[in-house]
Write a protein that holds these residues in place. Structure first.
Motif, mmCIF file in Angstrom:
data_model
loop_
_atom_site.group_PDB
_atom_site.id
_atom_site.type_symbol
_atom_site.label_atom_id
_atom_site.label_comp_id
_atom_site.label_asym_id
_atom_site.label_seq_id
_atom_site.Cartn_x
_atom_site.Cartn_y
_atom_site.Cartn_z
ATOM 1 N N ARG A 104 -66.735 52.706 46.518
ATOM 2 C CA ARG A 104 -67.466 51.439 46.435
ATOM 3 C C ARG A 104 -67.616 50.970 44.990
ATOM 4 O O ARG A 104 -67.665 49.771 44.725
ATOM 5 N N ALA A 105 -67.688 51.911 44.064
ATOM 6 C CA ALA A 105 -67.864 51.538 42.653
ATOM 7 C C ALA A 105 -66.687 50.739 42.123
ATOM 8 O O ALA A 105 -66.829 49.933 41.198
ATOM 9 N N LEU A 106 -65.503 50.960 42.703
ATOM 10 C CA LEU A 106 -64.303 50.274 42.220
ATOM 11 C C LEU A 106 -63.753 49.272 43.234
ATOM 12 O O LEU A 106 -62.617 48.812 43.095
ATOM 13 N N ALA A 107 -64.565 48.910 44.212
ATOM 14 C CA ALA A 107 -64.091 47.972 45.229
ATOM 15 C C ALA A 107 -63.671 46.634 44.617
ATOM 16 O O ALA A 107 -62.768 45.966 45.124
ATOM 17 N N PHE A 108 -64.311 46.250 43.509
ATOM 18 C CA PHE A 108 -63.976 44.970 42.867
ATOM 19 C C PHE A 108 -62.526 44.934 42.388
ATOM 20 O O PHE A 108 -61.935 43.853 42.245
ATOM 21 N N LEU A 109 -61.933 46.112 42.136
ATOM 22 C CA LEU A 109 -60.553 46.129 41.660
ATOM 23 C C LEU A 109 -59.570 45.659 42.732
ATOM 24 O O LEU A 109 -58.467 45.209 42.407
ATOM 25 N N GLU A 110 -59.951 45.763 43.997
ATOM 26 C CA GLU A 110 -59.112 45.203 45.068
ATOM 27 C C GLU A 110 -58.926 43.704 44.849
ATOM 28 O O GLU A 110 -57.825 43.176 44.984
ATOM 29 N N GLU A 111 -60.019 43.018 44.510
ATOM 30 C CA GLU A 111 -59.924 41.570 44.283
ATOM 31 C C GLU A 111 -59.220 41.262 42.970
ATOM 32 O O GLU A 111 -58.482 40.273 42.867
ATOM 33 N N VAL A 112 -59.413 42.104 41.958
ATOM 34 C CA VAL A 112 -58.670 41.939 40.698
ATOM 35 C C VAL A 112 -57.168 41.956 40.979
ATOM 36 O O VAL A 112 -56.416 41.105 40.485
ATOM 37 N N ASP A 113 -56.738 42.919 41.781
ATOM 38 C CA ASP A 113 -55.324 43.039 42.149
ATOM 39 C C ASP A 113 -54.876 41.834 42.980
ATOM 40 O O ASP A 113 -53.784 41.285 42.770
ATOM 41 N N ALA A 114 -55.714 41.410 43.906
ATOM 42 C CA ALA A 114 -55.355 40.294 44.780
ATOM 43 C C ALA A 114 -55.237 38.981 44.005
ATOM 44 O O ALA A 114 -54.325 38.181 44.243
ATOM 45 N N ILE A 115 -56.156 38.751 43.074
ATOM 46 C CA ILE A 115 -56.076 37.542 42.238
ATOM 47 C C ILE A 115 -54.764 37.535 41.474
ATOM 48 O O ILE A 115 -54.078 36.509 41.376
ATOM 49 N N ASN A 116 -54.410 38.695 40.926
ATOM 50 C CA ASN A 116 -53.173 38.790 40.149
ATOM 51 C C ASN A 116 -51.955 38.422 40.999
ATOM 52 O O ASN A 116 -51.066 37.696 40.551
ATOM 53 N N THR A 117 -51.922 38.916 42.214
ATOM 54 C CA THR A 117 -50.805 38.615 43.113
ATOM 55 C C THR A 117 -50.774 37.138 43.478
ATOM 56 O O THR A 117 -49.695 36.525 43.547
ATOM 57 N N ARG A 118 -51.951 36.548 43.691
ATOM 58 C CA ARG A 118 -52.011 35.127 44.070
ATOM 59 C C ARG A 118 -51.458 34.220 42.982
ATOM 60 O O ARG A 118 -50.912 33.157 43.274
ATOM 61 N N ARG A 119 -51.570 34.604 41.724
ATOM 62 C CA ARG A 119 -51.081 33.724 40.650
ATOM 63 C C ARG A 119 -49.562 33.591 40.705
ATOM 64 O O ARG A 119 -49.002 32.543 40.373
ATOM 65 N N ARG A 120 -48.886 34.619 41.137
ATOM 66 C CA ARG A 120 -47.430 34.545 41.272
ATOM 67 C C ARG A 120 -47.073 33.560 42.386
ATOM 68 O O ARG A 120 -46.157 32.739 42.235
ATOM 69 N N THR A 121 -47.807 33.644 43.477
ATOM 70 C CA THR A 121 -47.581 32.717 44.583
ATOM 71 C C THR A 121 -47.869 31.290 44.152
ATOM 72 O O THR A 121 -47.159 30.356 44.540
ATOM 73 N N ARG A 122 -48.899 31.116 43.328
ATOM 74 C CA ARG A 122 -49.271 29.774 42.868
ATOM 75 C C ARG A 122 -48.192 29.157 41.992
ATOM 76 O O ARG A 122 -47.914 27.960 42.085
ATOM 77 N N VAL A 123 -47.563 29.949 41.133
ATOM 78 C CA VAL A 123 -46.496 29.415 40.287
ATOM 79 C C VAL A 123 -45.330 28.922 41.138
ATOM 80 O O VAL A 123 -44.758 27.852 40.884
ATOM 81 N N ALA A 124 -44.966 29.687 42.164
ATOM 82 C CA ALA A 124 -43.906 29.230 43.072
ATOM 83 C C ALA A 124 -44.321 27.952 43.779
ATOM 84 O O ALA A 124 -43.494 27.047 43.989
ATOM 85 N N ALA A 125 -45.613 27.844 44.129
ATOM 86 C CA ALA A 125 -46.101 26.627 44.787
ATOM 87 C C ALA A 125 -46.018 25.414 43.857
ATOM 88 O O ALA A 125 -45.718 24.300 44.304
ATOM 89 N N LEU A 126 -46.278 25.612 42.571
ATOM 90 C CA LEU A 126 -46.165 24.507 41.615
ATOM 91 C C LEU A 126 -44.725 24.019 41.513
ATOM 92 O O LEU A 126 -44.470 22.816 41.404
ATOM 93 N N ALA A 127 -43.780 24.961 41.547
ATOM 94 C CA ALA A 127 -42.363 24.567 41.533
ATOM 95 C C ALA A 127 -42.023 23.771 42.786
ATOM 96 O O ALA A 127 -41.341 22.735 42.725
ATOM 97 N N ARG A 128 -42.507 24.252 43.915
ATOM 98 C CA ARG A 128 -42.266 23.559 45.188
ATOM 99 C C ARG A 128 -42.851 22.144 45.149
ATOM 100 O O ARG A 128 -42.240 21.186 45.631
ATOM 101 N N GLN A 129 -44.024 22.032 44.567
ATOM 102 C CA GLN A 129 -44.699 20.733 44.448
ATOM 103 C C GLN A 129 -43.857 19.747 43.641
ATOM 104 O O GLN A 129 -43.698 18.585 44.021
ATOM 105 N N LEU A 130 -43.308 20.212 42.533
ATOM 106 C CA LEU A 130 -42.483 19.342 41.691
ATOM 107 C C LEU A 130 -41.203 18.912 42.400
ATOM 108 O O LEU A 130 -40.627 17.864 42.080
#
Length: 437
Positions: free
Chosen positions: A283-309
């Motif tokens: 439980r002390a390190l549960a926040f790192l799950e979201e740290v990892d998830a945020i990091n992964t989402r940024r890669r998806t977001r960059v691809a979405a920006l390309a798709r948008q353009l």
């Protein structure tokens, strides 16, 4: 006393440590089980890209203070201090670290030890590893030979590894007795007056993973703010700048973009979580799950920006990807955000062309299905969108008019937030970046 040293494992850490110790005047023998790599290193050929390291390697070889072998028996007879610089990758299909290389090194080295020595672990490991290896070392060593173990974590930044070894900001000594501490203090004495913290095994093991967890959290925090800015119309670069003036926060690692990668931060925070779960402290390190998830989402977001353009679809579009290494001044492609985005776009039917100043050979081996170019302009020729995904200086200094002359459409996604949007827009480019309006 001038100690003779071995460095076991000639990856990124091992080569750097061996070359730097030889440059400090020590006699150093590097060991690796890969015969081709040992031949290459003895010939002065550096198998990785790292500023200043090739010169240091050749200087050590020329002086006679540095050489490499595949023989554990030779290493055991040679060294007074044996540094373990072996990889601890993430286990396939799970979060835990694979420490089998360290186990194998102890099993191979210990039976050959013929004199009192100190074995020093530098690898990033789960808590409890050092204690276990110390016990195994004592079991396997020949009778009458004193074999102490210490843990001395490394804090190298790729691209600055020589500097970080020869001018570290701190040295951490994880020891169980005074003898081990004094040997390591003497070993590092040529570095001068460096802040040195002496701790037990457990704290030494925690220091590196705690540092990486903190850095990963800081990066993901500003990328979480990028998500909020995208939802509200704020500008995350301006937000980051304003936050950086607060001395409690500071600006380092507060740079929004496509996120972190490499061979340390991603796998280390996952292994940290896994070990905490095993110890009942998950439980002390549960926040790192979201740290990892945020990091992964940024890669998806960059691809979405390309798709948008491109009007909503990447299928059939020519896409230039500038960058393959996970960071500039390195050829390391482990968990590279750039290549993650490139492969995602390739799967969507995009015609991808990748260029990187140092990492193309590594990228070709691991991602043979992608297309590769020999220059940024070559990659961008005929492209309908350009993605800047590794912040090499030659990319940050690109001339928008020169690049614009070879593309089919002036669309760019600045995945690292390193370009001036006004300059590029004034040159007729459609500019997008994570967290910016």
């Amino acid at each position: 006393m001038r100690y003779w040293m071995t460095v076991i494992g000639t990856g990124y850490l091992g080569i750097t440590h061996a070359a730097c110790m030889a440059d400090l005047g020590y006699e150093v023998l590097g060991l690796d089980i890969d015969e081709d790599k040992v031949r290459q290193l003895n010939a002065g050929e550096l198998p990785i890209y790292e500023a200043g390291l090739g010169e240091l390697l050749r200087r050590g070889l020329d002086s006679g203070r540095l050489r490499f072998t595949t023989s554990y028996a030779e290493a055991a007879g040679f060294g007074d201090v044996h540094f373990l610089c072996l990889g601890t990758p993430q286990k396939p299909g799970e979060y835990r670290a694979d420490v089998s290389q360290l186990d194998a090194a102890i099993e191979a080295l210990a039976p050959h030890l013929v004199k009192d020595c100190l074995v020093v672990g530098k690898s990033t490991v789960p808590v409890g590893t050092a204690e276990r290896l110390a016990d195994r070392l004592a079991e396997l060593a020949p009778a009458g030979v004193r074999t102490d173990l210490a843990w001395n974590p490394e804090f190298l930044r790729e691209g600055f590894a020589v500097q970080d070894t020869l001018r570290p900001d701190r040295i951490v000594l994880g020891v169980r007795n005074r003898r081990a501490e004094m040997i390591l203090r003497e070993v590092y004495s040529p570095l001068g007056d460096i802040p040195t913290v002496t701790v037990g095994f457990t704290t030494a093991e925690l220091v590196k993973v705690a540092a990486n967890a903190f850095l990963a959290t800081k990066i993901s925090f500003i990328n979480a703010m990028a998500e909020v800015c995208e939802a509200t119309g704020g500008d995350v670069v301006q937000l980051s700048r304003a936050l950086s003036y607060d001395t409690r926060i500071g600006g380092r690692f507060l740079h929004p973009g496509v996120g972190f990668g490499g061979g340390c931060l991603p796998k280390d925070i996952r292994a940290f979580m896994a070990r905490a779960d095993e110890l009942g402290a998950g439980r002390a390190l549960a926040f790192l799950e979201e740290v990892d998830a945020i990091n992964t989402r940024r890669r998806t977001r960059v691809a979405a920006l390309a798709r948008q353009l491109l009007g909503g679809s990447i299928d059939g579009a020519r896409v230039a990807v500038l960058g393959a290494a996970f960071k500039p001044d390195s050829d390391d492609i482990r968990d590279s955000p750039a290549l993650d985005v490139a492969t995602a776009i390739d799967r969507e039917g995009g015609l991808v062309s990748v260029y990187d100043p140092a990492a193309l050979d590594n990228a070709r081996k691991k991602y043979p299905a992608l297309n590769y170019a020999e220059s940024a302009l070559d990659a961008a020729t005929g492209a309908t969108v350009v993605l800047l995904l590794t912040e090499w200086t030659e990319f940050t200094e690109l001339d928008p008019e020169v690049l614009g002359a070879v593309v089919a459409r002036r669309n760019i996604v600045d995945g690292r937030n390193v370009l001036d949007p006004d300059v590029w827009r004034d040159a007729g480019w459609q500019y997008r970046a994570p967290g910016r309006p």
